[in-house]
Motif scaffolding. Sequence first.
Motif, short mmCIF file in Angstrom:
data_model
loop_
_atom_site.label_atom_id
_atom_site.label_comp_id
_atom_site.label_asym_id
_atom_site.label_seq_id
_atom_site.Cartn_x
_atom_site.Cartn_y
_atom_site.Cartn_z
N PRO A 60 60.39 34.32 25.02
CA PRO A 60 59.39 35.36 25.28
C PRO A 60 58.67 35.17 26.61
CG PRO A 60 59.19 34.57 23.03
CD PRO A 60 60.20 33.69 23.71
N GLU A 61 58.46 33.91 27.00
CA GLU A 61 57.76 33.64 28.26
C GLU A 61 58.53 34.18 29.46
OE1 GLU A 61 58.60 31.50 25.89
OE2 GLU A 61 57.09 29.96 25.61
N LEU A 62 59.85 34.21 29.37
CA LEU A 62 60.66 34.69 30.48
C LEU A 62 61.10 36.14 30.33
CD1 LEU A 62 62.98 31.64 31.20
CD2 LEU A 62 61.00 32.42 32.48
N SER A 63 61.35 36.58 29.11
CA SER A 63 61.89 37.92 28.93
C SER A 63 60.95 39.00 29.47
CB SER A 63 62.24 38.20 27.47
OG SER A 63 61.08 38.20 26.67
N GLU A 64 59.67 38.83 29.23
CA GLU A 64 58.70 39.79 29.76
C GLU A 64 58.67 39.75 31.29
OE1 GLU A 64 55.72 42.75 29.36
OE2 GLU A 64 56.82 41.80 27.74
N TYR A 65 58.64 38.55 31.82
CA TYR A 65 58.58 38.37 33.28
C TYR A 65 59.82 38.95 33.96
CZ TYR A 65 58.48 36.01 37.78
OH TYR A 65 58.51 35.73 39.13
N LEU A 66 60.99 38.75 33.37
CA LEU A 66 62.25 39.20 33.96
C LEU A 66 62.55 40.67 33.69
CD1 LEU A 66 64.51 36.14 33.14
CD2 LEU A 66 63.52 36.75 35.36
N GLY A 67 61.78 41.30 32.83
CA GLY A 67 62.04 42.69 32.49
C GLY A 67 63.10 42.85 31.43
N GLN A 68 63.44 41.77 30.73
CA GLN A 68 64.50 41.83 29.72
C GLN A 68 64.10 42.66 28.51
OE1 GLN A 68 67.44 40.72 30.35
NE2 GLN A 68 66.98 39.56 32.17
N HIS A 69 62.83 42.97 28.37
CA HIS A 69 62.38 43.78 27.24
C HIS A 69 62.77 45.24 27.42
CE1 HIS A 69 59.33 44.12 30.34
NE2 HIS A 69 58.95 45.26 29.78
N ASP A 70 63.19 45.62 28.63
CA ASP A 70 63.56 46.99 28.95
C ASP A 70 64.98 47.02 29.50
OD1 ASP A 70 63.90 49.55 29.94
OD2 ASP A 70 62.18 49.49 31.28
N SER A 72 67.02 49.29 30.58
CA SER A 72 67.28 50.07 31.79
C SER A 72 66.75 49.36 33.03
CB SER A 72 66.69 51.47 31.67
OG SER A 72 65.28 51.42 31.58
N PHE A 73 65.60 48.70 32.92
CA PHE A 73 65.07 47.91 34.04
C PHE A 73 66.04 46.77 34.38
CE2 PHE A 73 62.87 44.16 35.58
CZ PHE A 73 62.23 44.65 36.70
N THR A 74 66.53 46.11 33.36
CA THR A 74 67.45 44.99 33.57
C THR A 74 68.70 45.46 34.32
OG1 THR A 74 66.65 43.93 31.56
CG2 THR A 74 68.79 43.19 32.41
N LEU A 75 69.28 46.56 33.89
CA LEU A 75 70.48 47.07 34.56
C LEU A 75 70.20 47.50 35.99
CD1 LEU A 75 72.09 49.08 31.64
CD2 LEU A 75 72.92 46.94 32.66
N ARG A 76 69.10 48.22 36.21
CA ARG A 76 68.76 48.65 37.56
C ARG A 76 68.51 47.45 38.48
NH1 ARG A 76 65.22 51.83 34.80
NH2 ARG A 76 63.44 50.69 35.64
N THR A 77 67.92 46.41 37.94
CA THR A 77 67.49 45.27 38.76
C THR A 77 68.60 44.27 39.03
OG1 THR A 77 65.27 45.52 37.85
CG2 THR A 77 65.78 43.42 38.94
N TYR A 78 69.43 43.98 38.04
CA TYR A 78 70.32 42.83 38.15
C TYR A 78 71.80 43.14 38.36
CZ TYR A 78 66.20 40.36 36.58
OH TYR A 78 64.93 39.86 36.48
#
Length: 127
Positions: A60-70, A72-78
């Motif tokens: 949880p400490e990283l997923s929020e920071y990395l945008g892994q909770h979303d 579409s954000f993850t795909l756009r970003t990485y």
Amino acid sequence: MDTPQGAAELAESLLPPLRNRWLHTQAVVARAQEASPAVPEEDRDLLGAAAWLHDLSYAPELSEYLGQHDPSFTLRTYTHLMPNSETRTRAAVDRVLRGPEHSQDGPDTAHGPGRASDLERSQNSHN
């Protein structure tokens, strides 16, 4: 944290509360250790570190920071960061399967000499 030990310590600091994820990570590390003799010696530390870190984004400490909770954000970003990942992955698997002796037992065996695999045909059609 440039060693498998550092990766292990980081994983151990974040993943144990996610019990199943932590157990899975430990199992992956065990499999990586079993496979390490098939990997070039200079890549073994990388294999070990990758095994420890592969699921860190679930913490949880990283997923929020990395945008892994979303997603579409993850795909756009990485996704743009891995344009050659298929080629690099295939080359790495080929090195392991072929081994230093380049035996006839490898990824191309089923295709016979001179025949392109479905993956190669697919890659050529996209180039």
